[in-house]
Design a protein around this motif. Structure first.
Motif, PDB file in Angstrom:
ATOM      1  N   VAL A 104      -8.672 -23.036 -37.738  1.00 16.70           N
ATOM      2  CA  VAL A 104      -8.718 -22.998 -36.274  1.00 16.70           C
ATOM      3  C   VAL A 104      -8.051 -24.240 -35.690  1.00 16.70           C
ATOM      4  O   VAL A 104      -7.266 -24.156 -34.728  1.00 16.70           O
ATOM      5  CB  VAL A 104     -10.175 -22.880 -35.779  1.00 16.70           C
ATOM      6  CG1 VAL A 104     -10.240 -23.000 -34.256  1.00 16.70           C
ATOM      7  CG2 VAL A 104     -10.792 -21.560 -36.231  1.00 16.70           C
ATOM      8  N   SER A 105      -8.331 -25.393 -36.283  1.00 18.86           N
ATOM      9  CA  SER A 105      -7.734 -26.647 -35.803  1.00 18.86           C
ATOM     10  C   SER A 105      -6.215 -26.599 -35.901  1.00 18.86           C
ATOM     11  O   SER A 105      -5.503 -26.974 -34.955  1.00 18.86           O
ATOM     12  CB  SER A 105      -8.275 -27.830 -36.614  1.00 18.86           C
ATOM     13  OG  SER A 105      -9.671 -27.937 -36.487  1.00 18.86           O
ATOM     14  N   LYS A 146      -8.746 -13.555 -31.807  1.00 23.56           N
ATOM     15  CA  LYS A 146      -9.140 -12.678 -32.920  1.00 23.56           C
ATOM     16  C   LYS A 146      -9.726 -13.484 -34.070  1.00 23.56           C
ATOM     17  O   LYS A 146     -10.687 -13.053 -34.725  1.00 23.56           O
ATOM     18  CB  LYS A 146      -7.929 -11.874 -33.385  1.00 23.56           C
ATOM     19  CG  LYS A 146      -7.422 -10.887 -32.349  1.00 23.56           C
ATOM     20  CD  LYS A 146      -6.135 -10.208 -32.798  1.00 23.56           C
ATOM     21  CE  LYS A 146      -5.607  -9.282 -31.714  1.00 23.56           C
ATOM     22  NZ  LYS A 146      -4.305  -8.675 -32.106  1.00 23.56           N
ATOM     23  N   LEU A 147      -9.159 -14.654 -34.331  1.00 25.13           N
ATOM     24  CA  LEU A 147      -9.681 -15.509 -35.394  1.00 25.13           C
ATOM     25  C   LEU A 147     -11.103 -15.957 -35.079  1.00 25.13           C
ATOM     26  O   LEU A 147     -12.002 -15.909 -35.940  1.00 25.13           O
ATOM     27  CB  LEU A 147      -8.764 -16.718 -35.579  1.00 25.13           C
ATOM     28  CG  LEU A 147      -9.179 -17.772 -36.617  1.00 25.13           C
ATOM     29  CD1 LEU A 147      -9.310 -17.149 -38.005  1.00 25.13           C
ATOM     30  CD2 LEU A 147      -8.166 -18.919 -36.637  1.00 25.13           C
ATOM     31  N   CYS A 156     -16.925 -22.762 -32.521  1.00 29.46           N
ATOM     32  CA  CYS A 156     -15.754 -22.136 -33.144  1.00 29.46           C
ATOM     33  C   CYS A 156     -16.038 -21.620 -34.556  1.00 29.46           C
ATOM     34  O   CYS A 156     -15.574 -20.543 -34.935  1.00 29.46           O
ATOM     35  CB  CYS A 156     -14.585 -23.122 -33.204  1.00 29.46           C
ATOM     36  SG  CYS A 156     -13.751 -23.385 -31.621  1.00 29.46           S
ATOM     37  N   VAL A 157     -16.754 -22.421 -35.321  1.00 32.06           N
ATOM     38  CA  VAL A 157     -17.117 -22.021 -36.682  1.00 32.06           C
ATOM     39  C   VAL A 157     -18.623 -22.214 -36.820  1.00 32.06           C
ATOM     40  O   VAL A 157     -19.107 -23.345 -36.950  1.00 32.06           O
ATOM     41  CB  VAL A 157     -16.362 -22.840 -37.743  1.00 32.06           C
ATOM     42  CG1 VAL A 157     -16.796 -22.420 -39.145  1.00 32.06           C
ATOM     43  CG2 VAL A 157     -14.851 -22.657 -37.588  1.00 32.06           C
ATOM     44  N   GLY A 158     -19.348 -21.130 -36.752  1.00 28.76           N
ATOM     45  CA  GLY A 158     -20.797 -21.230 -36.863  1.00 28.76           C
ATOM     46  C   GLY A 158     -21.442 -21.873 -35.647  1.00 28.76           C
ATOM     47  O   GLY A 158     -20.937 -21.783 -34.525  1.00 28.76           O
ATOM     48  N   MET A 163     -14.512 -30.147 -35.911  1.00 27.70           N
ATOM     49  CA  MET A 163     -13.171 -30.566 -35.497  1.00 27.70           C
ATOM     50  C   MET A 163     -12.469 -29.465 -34.701  1.00 27.70           C
ATOM     51  O   MET A 163     -11.706 -29.748 -33.759  1.00 27.70           O
ATOM     52  CB  MET A 163     -12.355 -30.948 -36.738  1.00 27.70           C
ATOM     53  CG  MET A 163     -10.950 -31.429 -36.462  1.00 27.70           C
ATOM     54  SD  MET A 163     -10.184 -32.183 -37.931  1.00 27.70           S
ATOM     55  CE  MET A 163      -9.941 -30.727 -38.969  1.00 27.70           C
ATOM     56  N   ALA A 164     -12.715 -28.218 -35.062  1.00 28.92           N
ATOM     57  CA  ALA A 164     -12.079 -27.100 -34.362  1.00 28.92           C
ATOM     58  C   ALA A 164     -12.450 -27.089 -32.885  1.00 28.92           C
ATOM     59  O   ALA A 164     -11.607 -26.811 -32.018  1.00 28.92           O
ATOM     60  CB  ALA A 164     -12.472 -25.787 -35.023  1.00 28.92           C
ATOM     61  N   ASP A 165     -13.701 -27.385 -32.595  1.00 22.87           N
ATOM     62  CA  ASP A 165     -14.157 -27.394 -31.199  1.00 22.87           C
ATOM     63  C   ASP A 165     -13.488 -28.504 -30.397  1.00 22.87           C
ATOM     64  O   ASP A 165     -13.183 -28.326 -29.208  1.00 22.87           O
ATOM     65  CB  ASP A 165     -15.674 -27.563 -31.159  1.00 22.87           C
ATOM     66  CG  ASP A 165     -16.391 -26.416 -31.845  1.00 22.87           C
ATOM     67  OD1 ASP A 165     -16.286 -25.285 -31.358  1.00 22.87           O
ATOM     68  OD2 ASP A 165     -17.030 -26.663 -32.882  1.00 22.87           O
TER      69      ASP A 165
END
Length: 215
Positions: A104-105, A146-147, A156-158, A163-165
């Motif tokens: 995502v990052s 979509k990801l 973003c992840v869980g 870092m993605a956020d």
């Protein structure tokens, strides 16, 4: 230089790359000195010899910490994760989630943001820069939406901030500047709204930076 010496962040208030690192520093409770590098004033202060001696790519951010001079926002955040304590920006015990965070990052930091950054827009020209930026953000968000439908929980992840956020929030800020219709991206919009309530995001927001001009 001892680790007790306050880190120095070279930043521009509206730089999304700088915002990522500012948010990471706040999230981890790392006090730092802010030094503004104006990307437009004086022909671009990032081009001055004194600054390119620190960052040969003439970009922000640059972080001086632990006696080192670090560049590139994602690698800076990974350094902070590896040298400082929690909260961790990459899940410690889950290699799949770490991969998802990096995916995502990278989608944002490598696939979307560079195409609409300042130097690209200057090359494109004033007449086309708004439509150019909007087109490429929408192109990137089509895939990112979509990801995130597959990887996201609360964030973003869980359900933990990663870092993605810290990449997502500045990119949505840019999308709003380019008048992207965010109703097409409900997952991105939901996550961004949740993140925007966090102190780390509020305190690192461009409007809170000393080099942000008055409204």
């Amino acid at each position: 230089m001892a680790a007790s010496v306050k880190p120095v962040l070279y930043s521009y208030f509206r730089s999304s790359c700088s915002w990522r690192v500012r948010a990471a520093l706040v999230l981890k409770g790392i006090d730092y000195e802010y030094r503004a590098v104006h990307l437009v004033k004086d022909g671009g202060q990032q081009l001055a010899d004194s600054y390119t001696a620190l960052n040969p790519q003439a970009e922000v951010p640059t972080l001086e910490i632990d006696g080192h001079t670090l560049t590139q926002s994602l690698s800076i955040m990974e350094y902070l994760d590896e040298t400082r304590g929690p909260p961790y920006l990459l899940p410690k015990d889950d290699p799949l989630k770490r991969q998802q965070v990096r995916a995502v990052s990278d989608c944002i930091a490598c696939g979307i943001q560079p195409i609409q950054n300042l130097r690209v827009l200057k090359y494109v020209g004033d007449d086309k820069k708004a439509s150019w930026g909007r087109h490429w953000i929408e192109h990137g968000f089509n895939g990112l939406e979509k990801l995130l439908m597959k990887t996201s929980g609360k964030y973003c992840v869980g359900d933990e901030v990663t870092m993605a956020d810290l990449c997502l929030v500045p990119q949505v800020y840019n999308a709003n500047r380019f008048k992207v219709d965010m109703s097409a991206y409900p997952t991105i919009t939901r996550i961004n709204a949740t993140l925007s309530e966090l102190d780390a995001i509020k305190k690192s927001h461009p409007s809170q930076m000393p080099d942000c001009p008055p409204e």
